[in-house]
Scaffold this motif. Sequence first.
Motif, mmCIF file in Angstrom:
data_model
loop_
_atom_site.group_PDB
_atom_site.id
_atom_site.type_symbol
_atom_site.label_atom_id
_atom_site.label_comp_id
_atom_site.label_asym_id
_atom_site.label_seq_id
_atom_site.Cartn_x
_atom_site.Cartn_y
_atom_site.Cartn_z
ATOM 1 N N HIS A 83 2.217 14.089 3.864
ATOM 2 C CA HIS A 83 3.208 13.031 4.049
ATOM 3 C C HIS A 83 2.856 11.828 3.182
ATOM 4 O O HIS A 83 1.691 11.408 3.125
ATOM 5 C CB HIS A 83 3.254 12.573 5.508
ATOM 6 N N CYS A 84 3.882 11.272 2.570
ATOM 7 C CA CYS A 84 3.746 10.030 1.825
ATOM 8 C C CYS A 84 3.990 8.866 2.777
ATOM 9 O O CYS A 84 4.855 8.940 3.661
ATOM 10 C CB CYS A 84 4.774 10.022 0.697
ATOM 11 N N GLN A 90 -4.809 16.389 14.233
ATOM 12 C CA GLN A 90 -4.222 15.071 14.062
ATOM 13 C C GLN A 90 -3.959 14.799 12.581
ATOM 14 O O GLN A 90 -4.625 15.355 11.703
ATOM 15 C CB GLN A 90 -5.166 14.001 14.613
ATOM 16 N N ARG A 91 -2.988 13.929 12.325
ATOM 17 C CA ARG A 91 -2.730 13.517 10.954
ATOM 18 C C ARG A 91 -3.934 12.748 10.438
ATOM 19 O O ARG A 91 -4.493 11.899 11.136
ATOM 20 C CB ARG A 91 -1.479 12.647 10.892
ATOM 21 N N GLU A 92 -4.342 13.026 9.209
ATOM 22 C CA GLU A 92 -5.505 12.349 8.626
ATOM 23 C C GLU A 92 -5.151 11.769 7.264
ATOM 24 O O GLU A 92 -4.315 12.301 6.531
ATOM 25 C CB GLU A 92 -6.670 13.340 8.473
ATOM 26 N N MET A 93 -5.810 10.675 6.947
ATOM 27 C CA MET A 93 -5.626 10.035 5.654
ATOM 28 C C MET A 93 -6.277 10.886 4.578
ATOM 29 O O MET A 93 -7.405 11.341 4.748
ATOM 30 C CB MET A 93 -6.221 8.634 5.668
ATOM 31 N N VAL A 94 -5.581 11.075 3.480
ATOM 32 C CA VAL A 94 -6.135 11.780 2.324
ATOM 33 C C VAL A 94 -6.543 10.771 1.258
ATOM 34 O O VAL A 94 -7.674 10.776 0.780
ATOM 35 C CB VAL A 94 -5.121 12.776 1.739
ATOM 36 N N LYS A 134 0.814 -1.198 0.000
ATOM 37 C CA LYS A 134 0.000 0.000 0.000
ATOM 38 C C LYS A 134 0.857 1.261 0.000
ATOM 39 O O LYS A 134 1.909 1.320 0.637
ATOM 40 C CB LYS A 134 -0.907 -0.004 1.231
ATOM 41 N N MET A 135 0.405 2.292 -0.733
ATOM 42 C CA MET A 135 1.016 3.622 -0.660
ATOM 43 C C MET A 135 -0.107 4.621 -0.441
ATOM 44 O O MET A 135 -1.254 4.388 -0.839
ATOM 45 C CB MET A 135 1.785 3.968 -1.938
ATOM 46 N N GLY A 136 0.231 5.729 0.190
ATOM 47 C CA GLY A 136 -0.820 6.686 0.467
ATOM 48 C C GLY A 136 -0.283 8.058 0.815
ATOM 49 O O GLY A 136 0.919 8.269 0.938
ATOM 50 N N TRP A 137 -1.230 8.976 0.922
ATOM 51 C CA TRP A 137 -0.937 10.342 1.312
ATOM 52 C C TRP A 137 -1.756 10.702 2.546
ATOM 53 O O TRP A 137 -2.957 10.417 2.614
ATOM 54 C CB TRP A 137 -1.275 11.310 0.186
ATOM 55 N N TYR A 161 -10.405 7.261 -0.592
ATOM 56 C CA TYR A 161 -10.246 8.693 -0.386
ATOM 57 C C TYR A 161 -10.995 9.140 0.864
ATOM 58 O O TYR A 161 -12.031 8.572 1.225
ATOM 59 C CB TYR A 161 -10.802 9.471 -1.581
ATOM 60 N N SER A 162 -10.477 10.196 1.473
ATOM 61 C CA SER A 162 -11.237 10.832 2.540
ATOM 62 C C SER A 162 -12.407 11.578 1.909
ATOM 63 O O SER A 162 -12.420 11.846 0.701
ATOM 64 C CB SER A 162 -10.347 11.818 3.301
ATOM 65 N N GLU A 163 -13.395 11.915 2.731
ATOM 66 C CA GLU A 163 -14.541 12.656 2.216
ATOM 67 C C GLU A 163 -14.093 13.995 1.639
ATOM 68 O O GLU A 163 -14.619 14.451 0.625
ATOM 69 C CB GLU A 163 -15.573 12.860 3.321
#
Length: 123
Positions: A94-95, A44-48, A33-36, A59-61
Amino acid sequence: QVQLVESGGGSVRAGGYLRLSCVASGNFISVAKMGWYRQSPGKQREMVAEIVTHGHSTYSEAAKGRFTISRDYTRNAVFLEMSNLQPSDTATYHCSADLRQSTPEYFYTQEWWGLGIQVTVAS
């Protein structure tokens, strides 16, 4: 040693476009998996967005309909195209990559992070 190097950040006006890139290099067997992810001051850090090996993406909303994540499997790279950027998208991006690695005794998967890149959107 492993490195995730991000590029492509910067400052744009609302409604603008940016394309982030991240390349993983170093001692690993393959990339899962890769992500941003992003983090704003005081939050707080959130998933994009995330993308797995077979191409399925999440994807996030906030990102749906505006951002697109993609991968270049030959370069162990992940990209994030961001359209119609808004001031609320201002953050350090962040990657992240889940990398399959090994020791002489066993295989394992470890999560790695890039140092982050700034995205600033002015109103």
